[in-house]
Design a protein around this motif. Structure first.
Motif, PDB file in Angstrom:
ATOM      1  N   PRO A   1       0.828  -1.210   0.000  1.00  0.00           N
ATOM      2  CA  PRO A   1       0.000   0.000   0.000  1.00  0.00           C
ATOM      3  C   PRO A   1       0.859   1.254   0.000  1.00  0.00           C
ATOM      4  N   ASP A   2       0.214   2.409  -0.134  1.00  0.00           N
ATOM      5  CA  ASP A   2       0.955   3.663  -0.258  1.00  0.00           C
ATOM      6  C   ASP A   2       1.514   4.160   1.075  1.00  0.00           C
TER       7      ASP A   2
ATOM      8  N   ASP B   1      -6.833   3.782   1.443  1.00  0.00           N
ATOM      9  CA  ASP B   1      -5.680   2.892   1.501  1.00  0.00           C
ATOM     10  C   ASP B   1      -5.887   1.784   2.525  1.00  0.00           C
TER      11      ASP B   1
ATOM     12  N   ARG C   1      -6.919  -1.150   0.498  1.00  0.00           N
ATOM     13  CA  ARG C   1      -5.718  -1.567  -0.224  1.00  0.00           C
ATOM     14  C   ARG C   1      -4.767  -2.303   0.717  1.00  0.00           C
TER      15      ARG C   1
ATOM     16  N   ARG D   1      -7.831  -1.262  -5.627  1.00  0.00           N
ATOM     17  CA  ARG D   1      -7.578   0.085  -6.157  1.00  0.00           C
ATOM     18  C   ARG D   1      -8.843   0.739  -6.704  1.00  0.00           C
TER      19      ARG D   1
END
Length: 459
Positions: free
Chosen positions: A31-32, A156, A159, A307
Motif C-alpha cells: 500500500p501507499d 488505503d 488496499r 484500487r
C-alpha cells in the motif's frame, strides 16, 4: 561486432535492473502509506511462521510425539467449534482497551502459546493449547482489520487489507517450502526450533504493529474527533453505548448473506477435490494445479480490485457481481461434470476456477470495505468480530452441507448452489444499502470511508 562491456559496469547494470524490478513489484503489492507497508511486512512474517507450523505440526505430533491421528483431528474439530464465537467477546475487550493495544497483547499470547508446542508431549496439554490458540487466532483477524482502520488513512485501508491477503499467500507458500527442510532433517530438535521460531515471529509482528501505530501518532495528520466524540458524518453514539451487532438487523442480514457467498472457500478447498475424484473422470493431479491458479491469481487480483473500491457504493456493486460470477462458475462445473470428453472437462474446470477466483477476490475486498463502514467506531472490533462469524461458520458447516448433502444430488447440485449464490448476492446488496442508509442517513455513494475519519489511537 558488439562493444565489450566492463564486468563491473555489467554488474551495476544488472543490480540496477533488479532494484527496478523489485521496486515495481513492491509498489504493486504494498500500500501507499508507511503504516500500511509496516503492517503488511508483519503479516508476511506471520504467514511465513504459520505456513511452517501448519505444514509440520500434525507430522510432528503423530509421527514424533506419538499422539493418535484421530485424537489430533478430534482436538482440531472441538477447538474450532468452541472458538466459533470468540471474536465477539474478545472484540468487545478490544473496543474497551483499544484495538492496537489489545491486538499486541493477543500477538504476545499467541507467540507464547505456539512456542509451548515445542515442549508438549502429551495429549491433554496439546488439547488445551489448541483450544486456546484457536480462539485467539479466530479473534485476531477482525481485530487486525480494526487496527488497519486506525493506522491507515483513507481508502488505503482496503488496499492495505488486500496487500495483507496477497503477501500472506506468498508467505504461507514460502513457509511450507521451508518446512520441507525440517521434514528432511526428521529430528526432534529441528521441529523444536521451528516451533520456537514460529513463537518468536509473533513478537516481530507485535513490534510492527507498535511501529505502524507510533508512526501514525507521530504524523498527527488526522482530523480531530467531533464534539460528540464520533466519526465525521456518523450518528452520535448513544449515552448508553452502542447496541450489540446481533441486534442490528440489516447488518446481521448482510453478514449472513456474505457467509453464503463465502462458501467459495469450501467449494475450492473441500468440495472440488472430492468432486473431481468421485464424480468426474478428471485426473486427480489437476486439483493441485487448480489451487496454484487460484493462489497466483489472488495475489494480483486483490491489489487490482482494491484500487477500484473508492466508495461504499462501488463495494456494493462488486459484492453483487461476485455472487453472479459464483453462480456462473457453478455452470462451468456442471458442464465439466456433464461431458465425457476429459480434455473438455479439464478446460471447463479451469474456466470455473478462474471465474470463482475473480468472484472470491471481488467479494473479499468489498466485504472488507463495507464491514468497516458499517461498524460504529465505538464498537468496531465487536462488529467486525460478529461479521467474521459468517466466514468461520461456513468453514464449520460448509463441508457437511456441500459434500454430504449437496454433491449426492449429481448434476442438480450445481444449479442449486448457483441459486444460493444468486440469492445471497441479491440479499447482500439490498441489506448493505439499507444498513448504509441506517448507519448515517446518507446514500451509500456519499459515505466516507471509515478509515479516513478514525482518530489516531495512542498506544
Amino acid at each position: 561486432m558488439p562493444e565489450d562491456r566492463n564486468p563491473g559496469e555489467s554488474g551495476r547494470t544488472a543490480s540496477g535492473m533488479l532494484r527496478r524490478v523489485t521496486g515495481r513489484a513492491g509498489g504493486f503489492l504494498l500500500p501507499d502509506s508507511r503504516a500500511g507497508r509496516t503492517l503488511v511486512v508483519g503479516s508476511f512474517v506471520d504467514a511465513l511462521g504459520t505456513g511452517m507450523f501448519m505444514s509440520s505440526a500434525t507430522l510432528y505430533f503423530v509421527g514424533v510425539v506419538g499422539i493418535a491421528a484421530d485424537r489430533i483431528a478430534w482436538a482440531s474439530t472441538l477447538a474450532g467449534a468452541l472458538a466459533l464465537l470468540a471474536p465477539v467477546p474478545l472484540g468487545r475487550l478490544a473496543d474497551r482497551f483499544g484495538p492496537g493495544r489489545f491486538y499486541m497483547v493477543l500477538l504476545i499470547l499467541r507467540g507464547l502459546g505456539y512456542a509451548c508446542y515445542a515442549f508438549t508431549t502429551q495429549f491433554a496439554p496439546y488439547l488445551v493449547l489448541t483450544m486456546a490458540l484457536t480462539a485467539l487466532d479466530r479473534a485476531s483477524t477482525p481485530i487486525q482489520q480494526a487496527v488497519v482502520t486506525v493506522a491507515v488513512d483513507g481508502n488505503d485501508g482496503t488496499r492495505t487489507m488486500a496487500s495483507i491477503r496477497a503477501v500472506r499467500n506468498i508467505g504461507f507458500t514460502v513457509g511450507i517450502l521451508l518446512a520441507g527442510g525440517v521434514f528432511a532433517a526428521d529430528s526432534r530438535p529441528a521441529f523444536t526450533a521451528l516451533f520456537l521460531g514460529n513463537g518468536l515471529s509473533f513478537l516481530v509482528i507485535a513490534f510492527t504493529v507498535r511501529l505502524a501505530l507510533s508512526r501514525v501518532a507521530g504524523q498527527g495528520a488526522r482530523p480531530p474527533e467531533s464534539a460528540a466524540g464520533t466519526e465525521l458524518g456518523a450518528s452520535p453514539v448513544p449515552s448508553g453505548g452502542v447496541r450489540s451487532p446481533f441486534r442490528d438487523g440489516w447488518f446481521m442480514l448482510f453478514t449472513l448473506a456474505n457467509g453464503i457467498l463465502s462458501l467459495y472457500d469450501t467449494v475450492l478447498l473441500v468440495l472440488l477435490p472430492v468432486w473431481v475424484m468421485q464424480y468426474t473422470d478428471i485426473p486427480s493431479a489437476v486439483v493441485p494445479l487448480l489451487m496454484v491458479v487460484n493462489t497466483v491469481l489472488t495475489v494480483g487480483l486483490q491489489i487490482v480490485i482494491a484500487r477500484h473500491v473508492d466508495e461504499p457504493a462501488t463495494a456494493v456493486r462488486f459484492l453483487v457481481v461476485s455472487g453472479v460470477l459464483l453462480a456462473v462458475s457453478c455452470g462451468f462445473f456442471a458442464l465439466a461434470q456433464g461431458t465425457t470428453n476429459t480434455v473438455l472437462a479439464v478446460a471447463m474446470v479451469l474456466v470455473a476456477t478462474v471465474v470463482l477466483t475473480v468472484a472470491e477476490n471481488l467479494q473479499s475486498v468489498a466485504a472488507w470495505e463495507l464491514s468497516a463502514v458499517l461498524a460504529p467506531k465505538a464498537a468496531r472490533a465487536r462488529y467486525l468480530g460478529a461479521f467474521s462469524l459468517a466466514f468461520t461458520g461456513q468453514k464449520v458447516i460448509g463441508p457437511s452441507l456441500l459434500v454430504i448433502a449437496l454433491l449426492p444430488a449429481g448434476l442438480l447440485a450445481w444449479p442449486l448452489l448457483a441459486t444460493a449464490f444468486g440469492c445471497a448476492a441479491a440479499v447482500s446488496g439490498t441489506s448493505a444499502r439499507r444498513a448504509l442508509a441506517a448507519r448515517v442517513g446518507q446514500p451509500p455513494a456519499v459515505l466516507p470511508s471509515p478509515v479516513a475519519e478514525s482518530p489516531v489511537e495512542q498506544t
